[in-house]
Motif scaffolding. Structure first.
Motif, PDB file in Angstrom:
ATOM      1  N   VAL A   1       6.357  17.166  18.631  1.00 41.45           N
ATOM      2  CA  VAL A   1       5.609  18.430  18.388  1.00 41.45           C
ATOM      3  C   VAL A   1       3.978  17.953  18.493  1.00 41.45           C
ATOM      4  O   VAL A   1       3.273  18.741  19.261  1.00 41.45           O
ATOM      5  CB  VAL A   1       5.838  19.004  17.218  1.00 41.45           C
ATOM      6  CG1 VAL A   1       4.932  20.151  16.944  1.00 41.45           C
ATOM      7  CG2 VAL A   1       7.429  19.803  17.183  1.00 41.45           C
ATOM      8  N   ALA A   2       3.700  16.937  17.804  1.00 37.41           N
ATOM      9  CA  ALA A   2       2.308  16.587  18.190  1.00 37.41           C
ATOM     10  C   ALA A   2       1.901  16.275  19.390  1.00 37.41           C
ATOM     11  O   ALA A   2       0.785  16.531  19.903  1.00 37.41           O
ATOM     12  CB  ALA A   2       1.921  15.333  17.246  1.00 37.41           C
ATOM     13  N   GLY A   3       2.740  15.510  20.138  1.00 37.83           N
ATOM     14  CA  GLY A   3       2.580  15.223  21.457  1.00 37.83           C
ATOM     15  C   GLY A   3       2.330  16.480  22.504  1.00 37.83           C
ATOM     16  O   GLY A   3       1.441  16.640  23.315  1.00 37.83           O
TER      17      GLY A   3
ATOM     18  N   ASN B   1       5.062  10.727  27.564  1.00 41.32           N
ATOM     19  CA  ASN B   1       5.717   9.918  26.558  1.00 41.32           C
ATOM     20  C   ASN B   1       5.213   8.481  26.230  1.00 41.32           C
ATOM     21  O   ASN B   1       5.068   8.264  25.119  1.00 41.32           O
ATOM     22  CB  ASN B   1       7.074   9.552  27.004  1.00 41.32           C
ATOM     23  CG  ASN B   1       8.258  10.955  26.848  1.00 41.32           C
ATOM     24  OD1 ASN B   1       8.262  11.390  25.672  1.00 41.32           O
ATOM     25  ND2 ASN B   1       8.617  11.406  28.059  1.00 41.32           N
ATOM     26  N   VAL B   2       4.606   7.746  27.436  1.00 43.54           N
ATOM     27  CA  VAL B   2       3.933   6.371  27.231  1.00 43.54           C
ATOM     28  C   VAL B   2       2.567   6.942  26.505  1.00 43.54           C
ATOM     29  O   VAL B   2       2.276   6.099  25.644  1.00 43.54           O
ATOM     30  CB  VAL B   2       3.534   5.712  28.479  1.00 43.54           C
ATOM     31  CG1 VAL B   2       2.889   4.696  28.189  1.00 43.54           C
ATOM     32  CG2 VAL B   2       5.050   5.245  29.214  1.00 43.54           C
TER      33      VAL B   2
ATOM     34  N   ILE C   1       1.350   5.557  22.803  1.00 45.64           N
ATOM     35  CA  ILE C   1       0.043   5.031  22.386  1.00 45.64           C
ATOM     36  C   ILE C   1      -0.883   5.503  21.502  1.00 45.64           C
ATOM     37  O   ILE C   1      -1.410   4.960  20.621  1.00 45.64           O
ATOM     38  CB  ILE C   1      -0.750   4.531  23.824  1.00 45.64           C
ATOM     39  CG1 ILE C   1       0.203   3.639  24.726  1.00 45.64           C
ATOM     40  CG2 ILE C   1      -1.966   4.069  23.601  1.00 45.64           C
ATOM     41  CD1 ILE C   1      -0.316   3.559  26.175  1.00 45.64           C
ATOM     42  N   LEU C   2      -1.064   6.945  21.808  1.00 46.48           N
ATOM     43  CA  LEU C   2      -1.760   7.638  20.838  1.00 46.48           C
ATOM     44  C   LEU C   2      -1.400   7.655  19.341  1.00 46.48           C
ATOM     45  O   LEU C   2      -2.322   7.744  18.731  1.00 46.48           O
ATOM     46  CB  LEU C   2      -1.775   9.373  21.379  1.00 46.48           C
ATOM     47  CG  LEU C   2      -2.639   9.307  22.504  1.00 46.48           C
ATOM     48  CD1 LEU C   2      -2.385  11.089  23.035  1.00 46.48           C
ATOM     49  CD2 LEU C   2      -4.275   8.978  22.266  1.00 46.48           C
ATOM     50  N   LEU C   3      -0.088   8.071  18.898  1.00 46.75           N
ATOM     51  CA  LEU C   3       0.420   7.980  17.691  1.00 46.75           C
ATOM     52  C   LEU C   3       0.886   6.766  17.053  1.00 46.75           C
ATOM     53  O   LEU C   3       0.967   6.698  16.051  1.00 46.75           O
ATOM     54  CB  LEU C   3       1.446   9.147  17.820  1.00 46.75           C
ATOM     55  CG  LEU C   3       1.239  10.500  18.201  1.00 46.75           C
ATOM     56  CD1 LEU C   3       2.278  11.451  18.075  1.00 46.75           C
ATOM     57  CD2 LEU C   3      -0.051  11.240  17.118  1.00 46.75           C
TER      58      LEU C   3
ATOM     59  N   GLY D   1       9.395   3.259  14.843  1.00 50.73           N
ATOM     60  CA  GLY D   1       8.966   2.841  16.263  1.00 50.73           C
ATOM     61  C   GLY D   1      10.075   2.871  17.161  1.00 50.73           C
ATOM     62  O   GLY D   1       9.818   3.074  18.543  1.00 50.73           O
ATOM     63  N   ILE D   2      11.488   2.729  16.807  1.00 48.13           N
ATOM     64  CA  ILE D   2      12.638   3.267  17.730  1.00 48.13           C
ATOM     65  C   ILE D   2      12.416   4.581  18.038  1.00 48.13           C
ATOM     66  O   ILE D   2      12.592   4.874  19.508  1.00 48.13           O
ATOM     67  CB  ILE D   2      13.756   2.821  16.995  1.00 48.13           C
ATOM     68  CG1 ILE D   2      13.824   1.350  16.582  1.00 48.13           C
ATOM     69  CG2 ILE D   2      15.058   3.083  17.789  1.00 48.13           C
ATOM     70  CD1 ILE D   2      15.188   0.814  15.954  1.00 48.13           C
ATOM     71  N   ILE D   3      12.206   5.566  17.563  1.00 50.16           N
ATOM     72  CA  ILE D   3      12.019   6.962  17.706  1.00 50.16           C
ATOM     73  C   ILE D   3      10.915   6.957  18.817  1.00 50.16           C
ATOM     74  O   ILE D   3      11.303   7.714  19.810  1.00 50.16           O
ATOM     75  CB  ILE D   3      11.744   7.750  16.720  1.00 50.16           C
ATOM     76  CG1 ILE D   3      12.869   7.728  15.849  1.00 50.16           C
ATOM     77  CG2 ILE D   3      11.410   9.158  17.030  1.00 50.16           C
ATOM     78  CD1 ILE D   3      12.596   8.424  14.529  1.00 50.16           C
ATOM     79  N   MET D   4       9.813   6.273  18.751  1.00 43.90           N
ATOM     80  CA  MET D   4       8.843   6.447  19.736  1.00 43.90           C
ATOM     81  C   MET D   4       9.211   5.805  21.049  1.00 43.90           C
ATOM     82  O   MET D   4       9.059   6.402  22.049  1.00 43.90           O
ATOM     83  CB  MET D   4       7.661   5.632  19.411  1.00 43.90           C
ATOM     84  CG  MET D   4       6.818   6.308  18.195  1.00 43.90           C
ATOM     85  SD  MET D   4       5.346   5.244  17.786  1.00 43.90           S
ATOM     86  CE  MET D   4       4.597   6.555  16.571  1.00 43.90           C
TER      87      MET D   4
END
Length: 551
Positions: free
Chosen positions: A259-261, A297-298, A302-304, A89-92
Motif C-alpha cells: 500500500v505504501a508503494g 517493485n525494486v 530500496i525506499l522502504l 526482508g523475504i516479503i520485500m
C-alpha cells in the motif's frame, strides 16, 4: 451476443486456464529441480535483512508466485521458524521475484522468434517426450518445465487471439479511459481482479495480453498495476486468519509495504500524467508494463528497506494482543510447527518435518533414560513418567505421519520421495523404541512388586548394556539431524558392540542361573531387559540405514 462472441469468450477462458496451468506446471518443475537448493536457501536465512530480500526474490522466481511465498512466510512465522525481522526482508524480495512472470509474458514483443505461436508447440512436444519417455529424473523435471512454459505461451496466444477482433471496440477505449482518469478506480480494479484470481502474476499477464493488442493506455495500466500489487496481499491475509498474532503481523506488513508503494508511486505518476497528457493517453506495450512493474517493485524495496523496523512496529499497532503465545507445551509447539502453509513449498515442508522427527527422536531418548533408571532403581514415579512419555510419542507419531501424508501428496522429485518414505520409517522406529522403553518400565514394575534385586555383577552388566544402547540411539538421532556419515558409521559400530555384548551377557547370566547364584525370577527380568535393549539398538541401526540411503 453472437456465436462468434461466445466462441471468443470460450477461447479467452480456455487461454486463461492454459496460462494458469502452464505457470503452475512450470513452477512445479522448477521446484523439483531446485529441490535440495531450496533447503539450502532456508539454511542461508539469517537476521541479515538483505539476505532475506535476496532469498524472497529467489524463492518467488522459482515458485512463480509472490502470494505463495508470502503465505509460506506466514506459515514460517506461525511455526516460530523465523521472526518478523527476517520475514519483512523475504516479503520485500517476493515482490521483486514476481516480476519474472511479467517478463516471460512480454517475451513475444522481443522479436518474431520469441512469439508464442513460433516456439511454444515445440516446447510442449519436446517436454512431453522428456516427461513421458525419459527414465532420468532430471530430464523428466526439465520436461515438466518445458511443457509448463509452452502451455503458458499457448494460453497467452489464445487470450490474445480472442481479444484481437475487439481491439477497436469502443467499450475498451471508454473503460480504460475512465480507469485512467480516476486513479482510485484503476487501483480498485487491479485489486479486485487480483483478489479474485489470487495471483498478481496472472492478473498482470491478463493486462499484458490486452496491451499486446494495443487497447491499454499508460495511465490506466499504471494504476491497475499498482492495484494488482495490493491485491496480491489478499491471499496472505486470508491465510493468516487461523494463525497466531505474530503471523498475522507478517501478513499486515506485506499489505502495508505494498500500500505504501502504491500510494508513493500513485501520487508521482498522477502528477506526471497531469503534466504530460499525451503520455497518459498513449498506448502501453507489454514490455513497458514489465519495465514499470520491475521499477516499481525494486524502487519500493530500496525506499522502504531502511524503514523495515518501523513496518514491524506499525504491524503491532494494527494487530494487537498479548505477546505471550497461548500454547507452550511441546505437543502444541509441534502442531504449530507443522503448518499447512509451508506445504506451498514441499522442500521447506520436508526440512521442517525432518526437524520435528529429530525432536521426536530426542523425546524417545528421554524416555529411554527414564526407563533405564527405573529399571535399575525400581522407582515408581519414573515408571509413571515412562507411560506419559509413551503417550506423548504416540501422539507425535500421528501428527508427523498425517503431515508427511500431506507432503507426499505434493509435487516431489525422486530424492524428496525417498526422504519422505524414510521419514515415515524413522517415525515408526522411534515409536517402536518408545514401546520397548515401556516394556522396560513394565519389567521395572515387576522388579519392584516382587522385590527383585540384581546382584552387583548383574547390575554392572546391565549398566554396560544400557550405556552401549544409549550411544547407538544417540548417534542415530544425530545422523538423522545432521546427515553425517560419521554418525552413521558410529551407529553401525555401536550395533555390533550391542549384539556381541547381548550374547555375552546372556551366556554369563545363564551360567549364573545354572550355578544357582541367581534366582530364576531375577533371570527372567534380566534376560527380557537384554532382549528389549537389543531391539532398541536394532531400530537405531534402521534409522542410520535410512540416512545412509539419502547421503
Amino acid at each position: 451476443m453472437s456465436i462468434t462472441d461466445i466462441q471468443m469468450l470460450f477461447k479467452f477462458i480456455g487461454g486463461l486456464g492454459m496460462f494458469l496451468y502452464g505457470m503452475d506446471a512450470m513452477a512445479d518443475g522448477l521446484q523439483k529441480s531446485a529441490g535440495h537448493k531450496m533447503q539450502q536457501l532456508l539454511g542461508a536465512l539469517t537476521s541479515n535483512r538483505l539476505m532475506g530480500v535476496l532469498l524472497g526474490t529467489g524463492i518467488t522466481a522459482i515458485i512463480q508466485s509472490s502470494s505463495a511465498t508470502t503465505v509460506m512466510v506466514v506459515g514460517f512465522v506461525n511455526a516460530g521458524i523465523m521472526n518478523l525481522q527476517q520475514a519483512v526482508g523475504i516479503i520485500m524480495g517476493a515482490n521483486i521475484g514476481t516480476t519474472v512472470t511479467s517478463w516471460i509474458v512480454s517475451m513475444s514483443e522481443w522479436g518474431e522468434m520469441l512469439k508464442p505461436e513460433f516456439f511454444a508447440p515445440a516446447l510442449v512436444g519436446v517436454g512431453a517426450v522428456f516427461s513421458l519417455f525419459s527414465k532420468n529424473e532430471k530430464k523428466k523435471q526439465i520436461g515438466e518445465i518445458l511443457v509448463g512454459f509452452g502451455v503458458l505461451f499457448i494460453g497467452l496466444g489464445f487470450m490474445s487471439a480472442s481479444i484481437t477482433p475487439y481491439r477497436n471496440a469502443p467499450i475498451f477505449g471508454q473503460a480504460f479511459s475512465v480507469l485512467g482518469r480516476n486513479p482510485i478506480l484503476g487501483i480498485l480494479a487491479g485489486l479486485v481482479v487480483t483478489g479474485i484470481i489470487q495471483s498478481s502474476s496472472a492478473s498482470v499477464g491478463i493486462l499484458q495480453t490486452l496491451a499486446l493488442n494495443g487497447i491499454v493506455n499508460w495511465q490506466s495500466a499504471i494504476f491497475i498495476t499498482l492495484g494488482q500489487n495490493i491485491g496480491t496481499c489478499v491471499t496472505a491475509l486470508l491465510s493468516s486468519l487461523g494463525a497466531n498474532r505474530t503471523a498475522k503481523r507478517a501478513a499486515v506488513i506485506h499489505l502495508m509495504f505494498n500500500v505504501a508503494g502504491a500510494v508513493i508511486f500513485g501520487i508521482i505518476m498522477f502528477i506526471l500524467f497531469q503534466m504530460n497528457p499525451v503520455l497518459a493517453s498513449s498506448r502501453i506495450s507489454s514490455v513497458e508494463i514489465s519495465v514499470f512493474h520491475t521499477v516499481f517493485n525494486v524502487t519500493n524495496t530500496i525506499l522502504l528497506f531502511p524503514f523495515a523496523g518501523l513496518l514491524v512496529k506499525a504491524s503491532g499497532i494494527f494487530v494487537r494482543g498479548n505477546e505471550k503465545e497461548e500454547a507452550s507445551d511441546s505437543e502444541s509447539e509441534m502442531k504449530r510447527h507443522l503448518d499447512d502453509r509451508i506445504l506451498e513449498t514441499p522442500s521447506f515442508a520436508i526440512e521442517n518435518v525432518n526437524h520435528e522427527v529429530v525432536n521426536m527422536g530426542y523425546a524417545a531418548l528421554e524416555n529411554f533414560d527414564v526407563a533405564a533408571d527405573a529399571l535399575l532403581t525400581s522407582n515408581l514415579s519414573e515408571i509413571k513418567q515412562v507411560e506419559k512419555l509413551e503417550q506423548k510419542i504416540d501422539h507425535y507419531e500421528k501428527l508427523l505421519t498425517d503431515y508427511l501424508i500431506k507432503i507426499n501428496n505434493q509435487s516431489l522429485n525422486e530424492e524428496q520421495h525417498i526422504l519422505v518414505k524414510n521419514l515415515f520409517y524413522t517415525i515408526s522406529d522411534f515409536e517402536r523404541i518408545s514401546d520397548h522403553c515401556e516394556n522396560l518400565s513394565e519389567l521395572a514394575t515387576e522388579k519392584a512388586n516382587r522385590n527383585i534385586i540384581f546382584s552387583q555383577e548383574a547390575e554392572s552388566e546391565m549398566k554396560e548394556m544400557l550405556k552401549a544402547v544409549r550411544a547407538s540411539l544417540e548417534h542415530a538421532i544425530k545422523a538423522r539431524e545432521t546427515s553425517d556419515m560419521s554418525e552413521v558409521r558410529s551407529v553401525v559400530q555401536c550395533e555390533e558392540n550391542v549384539d556381541s555384548l547381548e550374547e555375552e551377557l546372556r551366556e554369563r547370566h545363564i551360567e549364573r542361573l545354572s550355578t544357582q547364584s541367581c534366582k530364576p525370577e531375577n533371570g527372567v527380568v534380566f534376560l527380557d531387559a537384554l532382549s528389549n535393549l537389543e531391539r532398541i539398538s536394532d531400530h537405531a541401526h534402521n534409522i542410520a540405514g535410512y540416512v545412509k540411503e539419502e547421503i
